[in-house]
Enzyme design. Structure first.
Site, short mmCIF file in Angstrom:
data_model
loop_
_atom_site.label_atom_id
_atom_site.label_comp_id
_atom_site.label_asym_id
_atom_site.label_seq_id
_atom_site.Cartn_x
_atom_site.Cartn_y
_atom_site.Cartn_z
N SER A 87 0.84 -1.32 0.17
CA SER A 87 -0.06 0.14 -0.07
C SER A 87 0.81 1.12 -0.13
O SER A 87 1.97 1.05 0.52
CB SER A 87 -1.06 0.10 1.15
OG SER A 87 -0.11 0.16 2.49
N HIS A 101 2.07 12.30 -0.85
CA HIS A 101 1.77 13.90 -0.63
C HIS A 101 2.93 14.51 -1.30
O HIS A 101 3.84 14.77 -0.62
CB HIS A 101 1.59 13.85 0.80
CG HIS A 101 0.11 13.12 1.27
ND1 HIS A 101 -1.05 13.38 1.28
CD2 HIS A 101 0.52 12.07 2.43
CE1 HIS A 101 -1.64 12.45 1.89
NE2 HIS A 101 -1.05 11.73 2.53
N HIS A 148 -3.07 7.45 -4.34
CA HIS A 148 -2.94 6.26 -3.38
C HIS A 148 -3.05 4.77 -4.27
O HIS A 148 -3.79 5.09 -5.17
CB HIS A 148 -4.32 6.35 -2.34
CG HIS A 148 -4.76 5.03 -2.09
ND1 HIS A 148 -5.72 4.18 -2.30
CD2 HIS A 148 -4.06 4.29 -0.90
CE1 HIS A 148 -5.74 2.98 -1.77
NE2 HIS A 148 -4.96 3.17 -0.68
N ASN A 171 -2.99 0.37 -3.63
CA ASN A 171 -3.12 -0.63 -2.68
C ASN A 171 -3.47 -1.87 -3.48
O ASN A 171 -4.18 -1.98 -4.34
CB ASN A 171 -4.02 -0.61 -1.53
CG ASN A 171 -4.00 -1.83 -0.72
OD1 ASN A 171 -4.97 -2.82 -0.96
ND2 ASN A 171 -3.51 -1.79 0.43
N HIS A 211 -7.31 7.44 -15.87
CA HIS A 211 -8.25 6.55 -16.20
C HIS A 211 -7.96 5.47 -17.29
O HIS A 211 -8.19 4.54 -17.21
CB HIS A 211 -9.58 7.09 -16.15
CG HIS A 211 -10.30 7.63 -15.01
ND1 HIS A 211 -10.88 6.50 -14.16
CD2 HIS A 211 -10.19 8.55 -14.09
CE1 HIS A 211 -11.44 7.24 -12.97
NE2 HIS A 211 -11.00 8.51 -13.05
N HIS A 216 -20.23 11.47 5.28
CA HIS A 216 -20.37 12.88 6.20
C HIS A 216 -20.38 14.24 5.50
O HIS A 216 -20.91 14.91 5.91
CB HIS A 216 -19.78 12.40 7.51
CG HIS A 216 -18.13 12.76 7.28
ND1 HIS A 216 -17.61 11.52 6.59
CD2 HIS A 216 -17.62 13.67 7.57
CE1 HIS A 216 -16.34 12.06 6.56
NE2 HIS A 216 -16.16 13.34 7.16
N GLY A 259 -4.56 -5.38 15.52
CA GLY A 259 -3.37 -5.28 16.13
C GLY A 259 -2.33 -4.97 15.26
O GLY A 259 -1.19 -5.14 15.78
N GLY A 260 -2.48 -4.40 14.29
CA GLY A 260 -1.34 -4.07 13.20
C GLY A 260 -0.38 -2.92 13.74
O GLY A 260 -0.60 -2.42 15.03
#
Length: 303
Positions: A93, A97, A107, A109, A146, A176, A259-260
């Site tokens: 991943s 920036h 980004h 992944n 694209h 949101h 728990g990474g």
């Protein structure tokens, strides 16, 4: 854990990380620093970060191979029958920036999961994709992004690009805020529609396409002049990136639930960001055009 031979996956993902960090490091003129780590409950990884470079304010490219005895809820929400199964996950991943507001954040992944329910054969699936978050978008860059995604997927099935593009538009959406995070790209998850070799080959094609998609955009824009007002707008819009990753992103949530390694999971956060209450872009401005015209689902390849 599983009788599945994972060496081809391991070799691809580690080589992909090597290629991306080498290419971006050469472009920036600075090398990535590697932070190798192990996980007490199983596995480990290599987190590579380039900070305060000539082009990239922060670029993080991480490889991880982790495992556990109980699949976290974020990974089994679409497959409730696997809840509690032993598992392992592997992938690469990255989040980039740049300094210059004219260069988009990016980004990518690519990953695979193996779940092993007790007394049953292992279940595998792949996921991944890449998306672009511009602040001052250029139509040519959006179309190139694209088109590169489409070119990577078409050899496997011409229906994949429109399907994965729509999935990306839907996934990278801040509910949101009722707005998209960026101009999208492609995204897929829980994918095992083909046989394992073909599904893996498709995932490899997506991962390998990232540099072809992003590097030309960086080269075209990184030397463009910008104002302090444009830099402040970039920092403001980065706030949306933080909000999405912490509230909605399944990868971030999975990493924290399992728990990474928190430092590696949160390497996607921008080093500088700001929030402003009640911000309104000036009518007719480039800043207003971002949300009014670009951060909406569009058929970039038909324009």
């Amino acid at each position: 854990m599983s009788d599945l031979d994972i060496s081809p996956f391991y070799n691809f993902f580690t080589c992909l990380q090597d290629n991306i960090t080498r290419t971006l490091g050469e472009l920036d003129g600075n090398a990535f620093i590697e932070d190798a780590w192990t996980r007490e409950t199983g596995g480990g990884g290599r987190t590579r970060v380039l900070a305060n470079g000539n082009i990239f304010e922060q670029a993080g490219v991480a490889f991880s191979h982790v495992m556990g005895d109980k699949l976290p809820p974020s990974a089994s929400q679409h497959r409730p029958e696997l809840a509690g199964a032993t598992w392992q996950a592997m992938g690469v991943s990255l989040v980039i920036h740049p300094h210059n507001p004219h260069v988009p954040t990016s980004h990518m992944n690519v990953r695979m999961f193996i779940a092993s329910p007790e007394g049953k054969l292992p279940v595998w699936w792949f996921g991944g994709g890449f998306d672009l978050t511009p602040f001052y978008p250029v139509d040519e860059d959006c179309q190139h992004w694209h088109q590169t995604a489409k070119d990577a997927l078409d050899p496997f099935d011409a229906s994949l690009y429109p399907k994965f593009k729509a999935w990306c538009d839907d996934y990278f959406y801040l509910k949101h805020r009722q707005e998209a995070r960026g101009i999208g790209g492609v995204f897929f998850d829980d994918f095992n529609d083909f046989d394992q070799d073909t599904s893996f080959a498709m995932t490899q094609a997506v991962g390998n396409a990232f540099l072809d998609a992003y590097v030309p955009i960086v080269k075209r824009n990184h030397a463009r002049e910008y104002t302090d007002a444009q830099r402040q707008f970039q920092l403001y819009r980065r706030g949306r990136y933080v909000e999405f990753n912490l509230v909605w992103d399944r990868g971030t949530i999975f990493g924290l639930q399992s728990g990474g390694r928190t430092e590696s999971i949160l390497m996607s956060m921008p080093p500088n960001v700001r929030w402003e209450y009640g911000y309104q872009a000036a009518p007719g401005s480039a800043e207003a055009a971002l949300t009014e015209h670009y951060l909406k689902p569009r058929n970039w390849l038909a324009e």
